[in-house]
Design a protein around this motif. Sequence first.
Motif, PDB file in Angstrom:
ATOM      1  N   SER A   1       0.827  -1.204   0.000  1.00  0.00           N
ATOM      2  CA  SER A   1       0.000   0.000   0.000  1.00  0.00           C
ATOM      3  C   SER A   1       0.866   1.260   0.000  1.00  0.00           C
ATOM      4  CB  SER A   1      -0.922   0.007   1.215  1.00  0.00           C
ATOM      5  OG  SER A   1      -0.150  -0.002   2.418  1.00  0.00           O
ATOM      6  N   VAL A   2       0.244   2.373  -0.359  1.00  0.00           N
ATOM      7  CA  VAL A   2       0.926   3.671  -0.366  1.00  0.00           C
ATOM      8  C   VAL A   2       0.208   4.592   0.608  1.00  0.00           C
ATOM      9  CG1 VAL A   2       1.635   5.670  -1.731  1.00  0.00           C
ATOM     10  CG2 VAL A   2       1.644   3.379  -2.755  1.00  0.00           C
ATOM     11  N   THR A   3       0.960   5.168   1.530  1.00  0.00           N
ATOM     12  CA  THR A   3       0.411   6.096   2.521  1.00  0.00           C
ATOM     13  C   THR A   3       0.758   7.523   2.142  1.00  0.00           C
ATOM     14  OG1 THR A   3       0.710   4.453   4.279  1.00  0.00           O
ATOM     15  CG2 THR A   3       0.395   6.752   4.958  1.00  0.00           C
ATOM     16  N   GLY A   4      -0.248   8.404   2.100  1.00  0.00           N
ATOM     17  CA  GLY A   4      -0.009   9.812   1.821  1.00  0.00           C
ATOM     18  C   GLY A   4       0.017  10.123   0.341  1.00  0.00           C
ATOM     19  N   GLY A   5       0.182  11.392   0.037  1.00  0.00           N
ATOM     20  CA  GLY A   5       0.231  11.833  -1.354  1.00  0.00           C
ATOM     21  C   GLY A   5      -1.110  12.344  -1.821  1.00  0.00           C
TER      22      GLY A   5
ATOM     23  N   SER B   1       7.249   9.674   6.343  1.00  0.00           N
ATOM     24  CA  SER B   1       8.643   9.735   5.910  1.00  0.00           C
ATOM     25  C   SER B   1       9.109  11.177   5.741  1.00  0.00           C
ATOM     26  CB  SER B   1       8.806   8.985   4.587  1.00  0.00           C
ATOM     27  OG  SER B   1       7.904   9.489   3.614  1.00  0.00           O
ATOM     28  N   PHE B   2       8.290  12.004   5.112  1.00  0.00           N
ATOM     29  CA  PHE B   2       8.671  13.402   4.920  1.00  0.00           C
ATOM     30  C   PHE B   2       8.724  14.146   6.254  1.00  0.00           C
ATOM     31  CE2 PHE B   2       7.530  12.764   0.409  1.00  0.00           C
ATOM     32  CZ  PHE B   2       8.622  13.378  -0.185  1.00  0.00           C
ATOM     33  N   ASN B   3       7.816  13.814   7.156  1.00  0.00           N
ATOM     34  CA  ASN B   3       7.852  14.438   8.479  1.00  0.00           C
ATOM     35  C   ASN B   3       9.137  14.071   9.210  1.00  0.00           C
ATOM     36  OD1 ASN B   3       5.312  15.560   8.063  1.00  0.00           O
ATOM     37  ND2 ASN B   3       4.233  13.891   9.083  1.00  0.00           N
TER      38      ASN B   3
ATOM     39  N   SER C   1       7.306  18.769  10.867  1.00  0.00           N
ATOM     40  CA  SER C   1       6.468  18.219   9.796  1.00  0.00           C
ATOM     41  C   SER C   1       6.749  18.933   8.487  1.00  0.00           C
ATOM     42  CB  SER C   1       4.980  18.353  10.149  1.00  0.00           C
ATOM     43  OG  SER C   1       4.611  19.720  10.271  1.00  0.00           O
ATOM     44  N   PHE C   2       6.475  18.236   7.401  1.00  0.00           N
ATOM     45  CA  PHE C   2       6.647  18.819   6.069  1.00  0.00           C
ATOM     46  C   PHE C   2       5.749  18.086   5.096  1.00  0.00           C
ATOM     47  CE2 PHE C   2       8.761  18.822   1.871  1.00  0.00           C
ATOM     48  CZ  PHE C   2       8.729  20.195   1.624  1.00  0.00           C
ATOM     49  N   ASN C   3       4.916  18.821   4.379  1.00  0.00           N
ATOM     50  CA  ASN C   3       3.995  18.238   3.406  1.00  0.00           C
ATOM     51  C   ASN C   3       4.358  18.720   2.009  1.00  0.00           C
ATOM     52  OD1 ASN C   3       1.914  17.199   1.895  1.00  0.00           O
ATOM     53  ND2 ASN C   3       0.308  18.430   2.847  1.00  0.00           N
ATOM     54  N   PRO C   4       5.000  17.884   1.199  1.00  0.00           N
ATOM     55  CA  PRO C   4       5.421  18.309  -0.139  1.00  0.00           C
ATOM     56  C   PRO C   4       4.259  18.460  -1.112  1.00  0.00           C
ATOM     57  CG  PRO C   4       5.830  15.987   0.129  1.00  0.00           C
ATOM     58  CD  PRO C   4       5.365  16.486   1.466  1.00  0.00           C
ATOM     59  N   PHE C   5       3.063  18.071  -0.704  1.00  0.00           N
ATOM     60  CA  PHE C   5       1.895  18.172  -1.575  1.00  0.00           C
ATOM     61  C   PHE C   5       1.026  19.390  -1.239  1.00  0.00           C
ATOM     62  CE2 PHE C   5       3.078  13.719  -1.028  1.00  0.00           C
ATOM     63  CZ  PHE C   5       3.292  13.337  -2.350  1.00  0.00           C
ATOM     64  N   ALA C   6       1.463  20.186  -0.263  1.00  0.00           N
ATOM     65  CA  ALA C   6       0.661  21.326   0.186  1.00  0.00           C
ATOM     66  C   ALA C   6       0.602  22.438  -0.851  1.00  0.00           C
ATOM     67  CB  ALA C   6       1.221  21.867   1.507  1.00  0.00           C
ATOM     68  N   ASP C   7       1.686  22.678  -1.555  1.00  0.00           N
ATOM     69  CA  ASP C   7       1.753  23.749  -2.554  1.00  0.00           C
ATOM     70  C   ASP C   7       2.917  23.463  -3.477  1.00  0.00           C
ATOM     71  OD1 ASP C   7       4.259  25.208  -1.427  1.00  0.00           O
ATOM     72  OD2 ASP C   7       2.901  25.136   0.294  1.00  0.00           O
ATOM     73  N   GLU C   8       3.029  24.217  -4.571  1.00  0.00           N
ATOM     74  CA  GLU C   8       4.046  23.897  -5.573  1.00  0.00           C
ATOM     75  C   GLU C   8       5.462  24.140  -5.073  1.00  0.00           C
ATOM     76  OE1 GLU C   8       4.398  27.832  -8.423  1.00  0.00           O
ATOM     77  OE2 GLU C   8       2.855  26.347  -8.915  1.00  0.00           O
TER      78      GLU C   8
ATOM     79  N   VAL D   1      10.659  21.190  -3.282  1.00  0.00           N
ATOM     80  CA  VAL D   1      11.601  20.726  -2.263  1.00  0.00           C
ATOM     81  C   VAL D   1      11.456  19.223  -2.056  1.00  0.00           C
ATOM     82  CG1 VAL D   1      12.273  20.911   0.163  1.00  0.00           C
ATOM     83  CG2 VAL D   1      11.653  22.969  -1.116  1.00  0.00           C
ATOM     84  N   GLY D   2      10.216  18.722  -2.064  1.00  0.00           N
ATOM     85  CA  GLY D   2      10.006  17.281  -1.932  1.00  0.00           C
ATOM     86  C   GLY D   2      10.651  16.512  -3.069  1.00  0.00           C
ATOM     87  N   ALA D   3      10.527  17.033  -4.297  1.00  0.00           N
ATOM     88  CA  ALA D   3      11.140  16.384  -5.457  1.00  0.00           C
ATOM     89  C   ALA D   3      12.662  16.350  -5.326  1.00  0.00           C
ATOM     90  CB  ALA D   3      10.734  17.120  -6.731  1.00  0.00           C
TER      91      ALA D   3
END
Length: 301
Positions: free
Chosen positions: A95-99, A146-148, A159-166, A171-173
Motif C-alpha cells: 500500500s501507499v500512505t499519503g500523497g 517519511s517526509f515528516n 512536519s513537512f507536506n510536499p503536496f501542500a503547494d508547488e 523541495v520534496g522532489a
Amino acid sequence: MKSVDDLLKRGVSRRRFLAGAGAGAGVAALTLASGCGGSSSSSNPTPTPTPTPTITDTDILNFALNLEYLEAEFYLRAVTGAGLSSTDAGSGAGSVTGGSQVPFKTPAIQQYAQEIANDELAHVRFLRQALGSSAVPRPAIDLMNSFNAAAQAAGIGSSFNPFADEDSFIVGAFVFEDVGVTAYHGAATLLSSSTNLAAAAGILATEAYHAGEIRTLITQLGGAYLTYANQISALRAKAGGGAETTLSASTIVNADSNSISYDRTTDQVLHIVYLAPSPGVVKSGGFFPNGLNGTITATAS
C-alpha cells in the motif's frame, strides 16, 4: 523466455510503454548460490565455507525498480491525485500512505511535474517489461510520515507536506532526484551486461535532467526553500557517504571536483531511503516502511 538483452535490443520506446503496448518478456529466474556445509571427518574436519550469493543484473534492475516505484508514486499523486495502476504496481503490491494532488499555481511548473511523472511511469513500465516474471511488485511506500521524519532529521521542523503547494512540492522532489542519479551511476560497476549498462545509463541521463530542472527551480525560489534543500542535502550526505554539492545560484550541478556526477553504493542508497543516517544494519524504514522487495533490501553496515 527472452533475456533482458533481447528485449532492450528491440529498442522498446517510452511511448509504447506509456500507451501500455507490448507483451511481457523477461529475464530468466534468478538462481543464487546455495550454501553447503562440509562434512566433518577425521580427514577433513574443517567445514566448507558458505559461498557468497552472486548479485545478478536481475537483482540490480529490481533494486532500481523499487526506487522507480517510489518516484512514480510521488509524482503521479502530485499531478493527478492517484498513483500507479494495479497493473503497473504488480501482483501483491504494498500500500501507499499519503500523497495528494498539488494545487499548482504556475502552469510551467505543473507541466514540468507532469513530464517527470510520465517519465517515472515509463521507467517503471520499462523495468517491469524487461524483468518480466522476475519483476518485484511495488513495496509498501510512505509519502507522509517519511517526509515528516526527514524534515525533523534535517532540522526543517517537525512536519513537512510536499503536496501542500508547488514550492513545497519542488523541495520534496529534490529529496529524490539526486539519489536516483547517484544510484544509477553506482550501478555502472555492478551490471555485467553491456546492454543493461546502456539502458541504465539512459535512465541515469533522464534522472539527471530531472535533477537539474528541480535544482534550478529551487535556486529560483531562494530564501527558506533553498535553505531547506541544503539541509536535506546535508542529511543525505550524512546517510549516504557524502556525495553532495551545496546548492546555490552559482552551483547547480551536483558533481565532484572533476565535474563527474557522484555515485553511491546500494548500501548508501538504502541508508538514505530508509532515513537511517547512523551506521548499522537496517532493513526498513523511511519511505519503505516494510523494506524493499527483491534481493538487495538491507544495509550492510
